[in-house]
Design a protein around this motif. Structure first.
Motif, short mmCIF file in Angstrom:
data_model
loop_
_atom_site.label_atom_id
_atom_site.label_comp_id
_atom_site.label_asym_id
_atom_site.label_seq_id
_atom_site.Cartn_x
_atom_site.Cartn_y
_atom_site.Cartn_z
N GLY A 1 -39.12 -19.01 -47.11
CA GLY A 1 -40.35 -18.97 -46.34
C GLY A 1 -40.41 -17.90 -45.26
O GLY A 1 -41.38 -17.80 -44.53
N GLU B 1 -43.61 -11.68 -52.93
CA GLU B 1 -44.53 -12.67 -52.35
C GLU B 1 -44.83 -13.78 -53.34
O GLU B 1 -44.85 -14.95 -52.96
N ARG B 2 -45.05 -13.43 -54.57
CA ARG B 2 -45.36 -14.43 -55.60
C ARG B 2 -44.18 -15.38 -55.82
O ARG B 2 -44.35 -16.59 -55.93
N ASP C 1 -41.88 -16.12 -53.73
CA ASP C 1 -41.67 -16.93 -52.52
C ASP C 1 -42.63 -18.12 -52.45
O ASP C 1 -42.39 -19.05 -51.70
N GLU C 2 -43.68 -18.10 -53.24
CA GLU C 2 -44.62 -19.22 -53.25
C GLU C 2 -44.06 -20.43 -54.00
O GLU C 2 -44.56 -21.54 -53.85
N THR C 3 -43.02 -20.22 -54.80
CA THR C 3 -42.43 -21.29 -55.60
C THR C 3 -41.22 -21.88 -54.87
O THR C 3 -40.25 -21.17 -54.61
N TYR C 4 -41.29 -23.17 -54.58
CA TYR C 4 -40.23 -23.85 -53.83
C TYR C 4 -38.87 -23.68 -54.51
O TYR C 4 -37.87 -23.37 -53.85
N ARG D 1 -37.17 -20.31 -53.96
CA ARG D 1 -36.62 -20.14 -52.61
C ARG D 1 -35.20 -20.69 -52.50
O ARG D 1 -34.43 -20.23 -51.67
#
Length: 148
Positions: free
Chosen positions: A39, A69-70, A72-75, A78
């Motif tokens: 995040g 960025e894309r 990083d949107e997926t838990y 990360r």
């Protein structure tokens, strides 16, 4: 704060291009690679403050994003420590190929899941990485590598 010339870099990894900011002061004695956590990004005010202090003391810095960025949107992405570790190692290889950074001593500064990636990458790279700092890191996600 001192004004150091920064270079926007794009590091090709796994078929994507990860953006970063590379700053190498004249006469740098080493380079600190920041591994951001889940995040976060290279724009983190805390990490940028730490990077500026390091540069004032003669160290170069690379603040870059381990994920697009894309991604990083997926838990799950990360917390994919294997992926983060591979990317940190590949970025380190990239630094070793650059004229300005190839001979500098390298250290990692990891936060959150980036700390686990930094510890794992340092254990794998051995003497190529001289230090690891973990700030609020998930060292539990690298526990099998801590003896190394």
């Amino acid at each position: 704060m001192t004004d150091h010339a920064s270079t926007l870099v794009r590091i090709p990894i796994d078929g994507v291009s990860l953006e970063g900011e590379l700053v190498v002061p004249d006469g740098a004695t080493g380079l600190v690679v920041f591994a951001h956590g889940s995040g976060s990004s290279r724009h983190s005010p805390r990490n940028n403050f730490v990077a500026e202090v390091l540069r004032e003391h003669g160290l170069g810095t690379l603040l870059f994003d381990l994920l697009t960025e894309r991604e990083d949107e997926t838990y799950e992405t990360r917390f994919d420590i294997d992926l983060l570790t591979t990317r940190l190692q590949t970025a380190t290889d990239w630094l070793r190929d650059q004229e300005r950074t190839r001979s500098l001593n390298i250290g990692y500064f990891g936060s959150s899941t980036g700390a686990a990636a930094a510890l794992r990458a340092a254990a794998i790279r051995g003497d190529d990485v001289g230090a690891v700092v973990s700030r609020g890191g998930r060292v539990d996600l690298a526990s099998e590598h801590l003896p190394d």
